[in-house]
Design an enzyme around this catalytic site. Structure first.
Site, mmCIF file in Angstrom:
data_model
loop_
_atom_site.group_PDB
_atom_site.id
_atom_site.type_symbol
_atom_site.label_atom_id
_atom_site.label_comp_id
_atom_site.label_asym_id
_atom_site.label_seq_id
_atom_site.Cartn_x
_atom_site.Cartn_y
_atom_site.Cartn_z
ATOM 1 N N ASP A 42 0.843 -1.199 0.000
ATOM 2 C CA ASP A 42 0.000 0.000 0.000
ATOM 3 C C ASP A 42 0.879 1.251 0.000
ATOM 4 O O ASP A 42 1.663 1.470 0.920
ATOM 5 C CB ASP A 42 -0.875 -0.002 1.257
ATOM 6 C CG ASP A 42 -1.817 1.187 1.293
ATOM 7 O OD1 ASP A 42 -2.943 1.050 0.791
ATOM 8 O OD2 ASP A 42 -1.415 2.250 1.808
ATOM 9 N N TYR A 47 2.914 9.943 -0.250
ATOM 10 C CA TYR A 47 4.006 9.409 0.585
ATOM 11 C C TYR A 47 5.377 9.705 -0.043
ATOM 12 O O TYR A 47 6.398 9.495 0.593
ATOM 13 C CB TYR A 47 3.889 7.888 0.784
ATOM 14 C CG TYR A 47 2.611 7.379 1.399
ATOM 15 C CD1 TYR A 47 1.711 8.235 2.017
ATOM 16 C CD2 TYR A 47 2.311 6.023 1.378
ATOM 17 C CE1 TYR A 47 0.532 7.750 2.577
ATOM 18 C CE2 TYR A 47 1.137 5.533 1.940
ATOM 19 C CZ TYR A 47 0.254 6.401 2.520
ATOM 20 O OH TYR A 47 -0.903 5.899 3.065
ATOM 21 N N LYS A 72 -2.854 6.041 -4.179
ATOM 22 C CA LYS A 72 -3.956 6.965 -3.849
ATOM 23 C C LYS A 72 -3.793 8.320 -4.528
ATOM 24 O O LYS A 72 -2.672 8.815 -4.694
ATOM 25 C CB LYS A 72 -4.018 7.168 -2.327
ATOM 26 C CG LYS A 72 -3.980 5.867 -1.559
ATOM 27 C CD LYS A 72 -4.132 6.013 -0.064
ATOM 28 C CE LYS A 72 -3.781 4.705 0.621
ATOM 29 N NZ LYS A 72 -2.345 4.538 0.914
ATOM 30 N N HIS A 105 -7.566 9.710 -1.641
ATOM 31 C CA HIS A 105 -6.840 9.619 -0.368
ATOM 32 C C HIS A 105 -7.643 10.140 0.827
ATOM 33 O O HIS A 105 -7.543 9.616 1.933
ATOM 34 C CB HIS A 105 -5.505 10.373 -0.477
ATOM 35 C CG HIS A 105 -4.459 9.872 0.467
ATOM 36 N ND1 HIS A 105 -3.135 9.790 0.155
ATOM 37 C CD2 HIS A 105 -4.556 9.410 1.737
ATOM 38 C CE1 HIS A 105 -2.459 9.295 1.186
ATOM 39 N NE2 HIS A 105 -3.303 9.063 2.161
ATOM 40 N N SER A 143 -10.742 6.675 0.809
ATOM 41 C CA SER A 143 -10.041 6.512 2.077
ATOM 42 C C SER A 143 -10.454 7.667 2.983
ATOM 43 O O SER A 143 -10.620 8.801 2.512
ATOM 44 C CB SER A 143 -8.528 6.534 1.826
ATOM 45 O OG SER A 143 -7.825 6.342 3.034
ATOM 46 N N ASN A 144 -10.641 7.374 4.230
ATOM 47 C CA ASN A 144 -11.028 8.385 5.227
ATOM 48 C C ASN A 144 -12.407 8.979 4.965
ATOM 49 O O ASN A 144 -12.699 10.086 5.415
ATOM 50 C CB ASN A 144 -9.986 9.511 5.284
ATOM 51 C CG ASN A 144 -8.609 9.012 5.663
ATOM 52 O OD1 ASN A 144 -8.397 8.549 6.783
ATOM 53 N ND2 ASN A 144 -7.661 9.065 4.728
ATOM 54 N N GLN A 165 -10.602 2.734 2.882
ATOM 55 C CA GLN A 165 -9.443 2.521 3.767
ATOM 56 C C GLN A 165 -9.496 3.571 4.874
ATOM 57 O O GLN A 165 -9.459 4.767 4.596
ATOM 58 C CB GLN A 165 -8.134 2.644 2.986
ATOM 59 C CG GLN A 165 -6.937 2.367 3.880
ATOM 60 C CD GLN A 165 -5.588 2.505 3.187
ATOM 61 O OE1 GLN A 165 -4.758 3.310 3.604
ATOM 62 N NE2 GLN A 165 -5.347 1.733 2.144
ATOM 63 N N PRO A 193 -2.915 -0.164 11.930
ATOM 64 C CA PRO A 193 -3.519 -1.209 12.771
ATOM 65 C C PRO A 193 -2.873 -1.311 14.154
ATOM 66 O O PRO A 193 -3.444 -1.916 15.052
ATOM 67 C CB PRO A 193 -3.279 -2.497 11.969
ATOM 68 C CG PRO A 193 -2.090 -2.187 11.118
ATOM 69 C CD PRO A 193 -2.201 -0.738 10.761
ATOM 70 N N GLY A 195 -2.094 1.498 15.671
ATOM 71 C CA GLY A 195 -2.280 2.861 16.189
ATOM 72 C C GLY A 195 -0.970 3.637 16.123
ATOM 73 O O GLY A 195 -0.640 4.375 17.048
ATOM 74 N N LYS A 234 2.856 -1.151 9.161
ATOM 75 C CA LYS A 234 4.068 -0.557 8.586
ATOM 76 C C LYS A 234 5.248 -0.847 9.498
ATOM 77 O O LYS A 234 5.142 -0.721 10.731
ATOM 78 C CB LYS A 234 3.843 0.962 8.461
ATOM 79 C CG LYS A 234 5.068 1.757 8.120
ATOM 80 C CD LYS A 234 5.645 2.472 9.330
ATOM 81 C CE LYS A 234 7.063 2.909 9.104
ATOM 82 N NZ LYS A 234 7.731 3.462 10.301
ATOM 83 N N GLU A 243 7.097 -11.023 11.946
ATOM 84 C CA GLU A 243 6.224 -11.097 13.139
ATOM 85 C C GLU A 243 4.785 -10.686 12.789
ATOM 86 O O GLU A 243 3.819 -11.355 13.171
ATOM 87 C CB GLU A 243 6.811 -10.159 14.216
ATOM 88 C CG GLU A 243 5.976 -10.030 15.462
ATOM 89 C CD GLU A 243 6.560 -8.978 16.419
ATOM 90 O OE1 GLU A 243 7.802 -8.771 16.453
ATOM 91 O OE2 GLU A 243 5.753 -8.356 17.132
ATOM 92 N N ASN A 244 4.664 -9.601 12.025
ATOM 93 C CA ASN A 244 3.341 -9.035 11.742
ATOM 94 C C ASN A 244 2.489 -9.892 10.789
ATOM 95 O O ASN A 244 1.291 -9.678 10.671
ATOM 96 C CB ASN A 244 3.488 -7.616 11.167
ATOM 97 C CG ASN A 244 4.067 -6.646 12.185
ATOM 98 O OD1 ASN A 244 4.161 -6.967 13.365
ATOM 99 N ND2 ASN A 244 4.452 -5.462 11.742
HETATM 100 P P1 A2P Z 1 9.298 0.472 12.944
HETATM 101 O O1 A2P Z 1 9.021 0.922 11.546
HETATM 102 O O2 A2P Z 1 10.490 1.118 13.551
HETATM 103 O O3 A2P Z 1 9.296 -1.030 13.087
HETATM 104 P P2 A2P Z 1 1.128 1.386 12.207
HETATM 105 O O4 A2P Z 1 1.298 0.241 11.291
HETATM 106 O O5 A2P Z 1 -0.065 1.276 13.115
HETATM 107 O O6 A2P Z 1 1.174 2.713 11.516
HETATM 108 O O7 A2P Z 1 2.374 1.362 13.244
HETATM 109 C C1 A2P Z 1 3.672 1.597 12.790
HETATM 110 C C2 A2P Z 1 4.603 1.795 13.964
HETATM 111 O O8 A2P Z 1 4.669 0.602 14.735
HETATM 112 C C3 A2P Z 1 5.993 2.111 13.529
HETATM 113 O O9 A2P Z 1 6.526 3.031 14.473
HETATM 114 C C4 A2P Z 1 6.724 0.778 13.593
HETATM 115 O O10 A2P Z 1 8.089 0.995 13.906
HETATM 116 C C5 A2P Z 1 6.026 0.098 14.758
HETATM 117 N N1 A2P Z 1 5.938 -1.368 14.596
HETATM 118 C C6 A2P Z 1 5.577 -2.069 13.498
HETATM 119 N N2 A2P Z 1 5.559 -3.396 13.742
HETATM 120 C C7 A2P Z 1 5.933 -3.541 15.031
HETATM 121 C C8 A2P Z 1 6.119 -4.676 15.881
HETATM 122 N N3 A2P Z 1 5.902 -5.910 15.433
HETATM 123 N N4 A2P Z 1 6.527 -4.466 17.162
HETATM 124 C C9 A2P Z 1 6.740 -3.212 17.624
HETATM 125 N N5 A2P Z 1 6.568 -2.100 16.875
HETATM 126 C C10 A2P Z 1 6.174 -2.257 15.594
#
Ligand code: A2P
Length: 262
Positions: A42, A47, A72, A105, A143-144, A165, A193, A195, A234, A243-244
């Site tokens: 995305d 950006y 967007k 956007h 979006s929004n 979105q 997601p 915050g 992100k 992890e995500n």
């Molecule tokens: P970083 O880019 O340094 O990993 P969102 O997706 O809600 O916008 O949140 C993004 C923020 O969350 C960024 O500051 C990112 O930092 C951090 N972030 C993303 N994934 C993780 C994770 N698995 N654990 C901790 N912080 C995370």
């Protein structure tokens, strides 16, 4: 995969690139994301990283038809000609033949939040419908946007967006917009997601994550999936990208209720 109202498949988790600086960082992040298995990226003209995203897509070696790419229309573009121009600029930046999803956007320029742009949104939407019908975009959306802002463009074009979105995460679930979109088969994508990181500091989230043996980020992303939205987390860290994506568990109904209340 989720399925949009026009039968297009969309990967459940997308890689968000908001606030990833253009150049080497955006290039490497998107390349890493695709390498670890993200198929859904995305971005947005605003950006300023579309060129880096496009280069990473090209260099990834993954077939275009296996990827789902969103961009967007900048929030201040509220006319037909500007929409045509900016869509073409986005395609040039990304170096792609078609987009999977293109979104307005925001309903108003970011520096004039709340301004009434109903006429301009209809003009932009008409241009996007033409691109969609010409096969240059596989799905179009907003979006929004809130309920009234969506109703306005639908009233004047009779074309319902495939996607809205919005910012969506534990503690910010925009219930009115979400239930309107669910009712009209407008798919919700969840930006921020985590915050933008704040949710991860919440005590209830931290404690509940321990119970499921996952991280607070995984719990937050899973929550979006339990709500049938597509989270767009992100990160620039490869470990966190992995992890995500690793969210193959269920949150039970009682715990969802607790999270709903936060
Ligand atoms: P970083 O880019 O340094 O990993 P969102 O997706 O809600 O916008 O949140 C993004 C923020 O969350 C960024 O500051 C990112 O930092 C951090 N972030 C993303 N994934 C993780 C994770 N698995 N654990 C901790 N912080 C995370």
């Amino acid at each position: 995969m989720y399925t949009l109202s026009n039968n297009i498949k969309i990967p459940k988790i997308g890689f968000g690139t908001w606030q990833i600086p253009p150049g080497e960082i955006a290039y490497k992040s998107v390349l890493d994301a695709i390498k670890v298995g993200y198929k859904h990226i995305d971005t947005a003209y605003a950006y300023e990283n579309e060129q880096s995203v496009g280069k990473a897509i090209k260099d990834s070696g993954v077939n275009r038809d296996e990827l789902f790419i969103t961009s967007k229309l900048p929030s201040h573009i509220k006319d037909y000609e500007g929409t045509v121009k900016h869509f073409n600029l986005t395609m040039e930046n990304l170096g792609l033949e078609y987009l999977d999803l293109y979104l307005i956007h925001a309903p108003w320029p970011w520096d004039e939040i709340g301004k009434d742009c109903s006429q301009g949104n209809v003009l932009a939407w008409k241009a996007m419908i033409e691109f969609f019908k010409a096969g240059k975009i596989r799905a179009i959306g907003v979006s929004n946007f809130n309920k009234e802002e969506i109703e306005n463009i639908v009233k004047h074009t009779n074309f319902v967006p495939h996607v809205n979105q919005i910012q969506f995460h534990i503690g910010h679930t925009q219930n009115e917009t979400v239930s309107y979109c669910n009712k009209h088969n407008i798919f919700i994508e969840a930006y921020s997601p985590l915050g933008t990181g704040r949710v991860l500091k919440n005590e209830t989230v931290i404690e509940m994550a321990k119970k499921y043996n996952v991280t607070p980020a995984q719990l937050s992303i899973r929550y979006c999936l339990e709500k049938n939205t597509a989270p767009l987390p992100k990160t620039t860290s490869k470990d966190r990208m992995i992890e995500n994506m690793n969210v193959d568990f269920k949150i039970n109904v009682e715990d969802i209720k607790i999270l709903d209340e936060l």
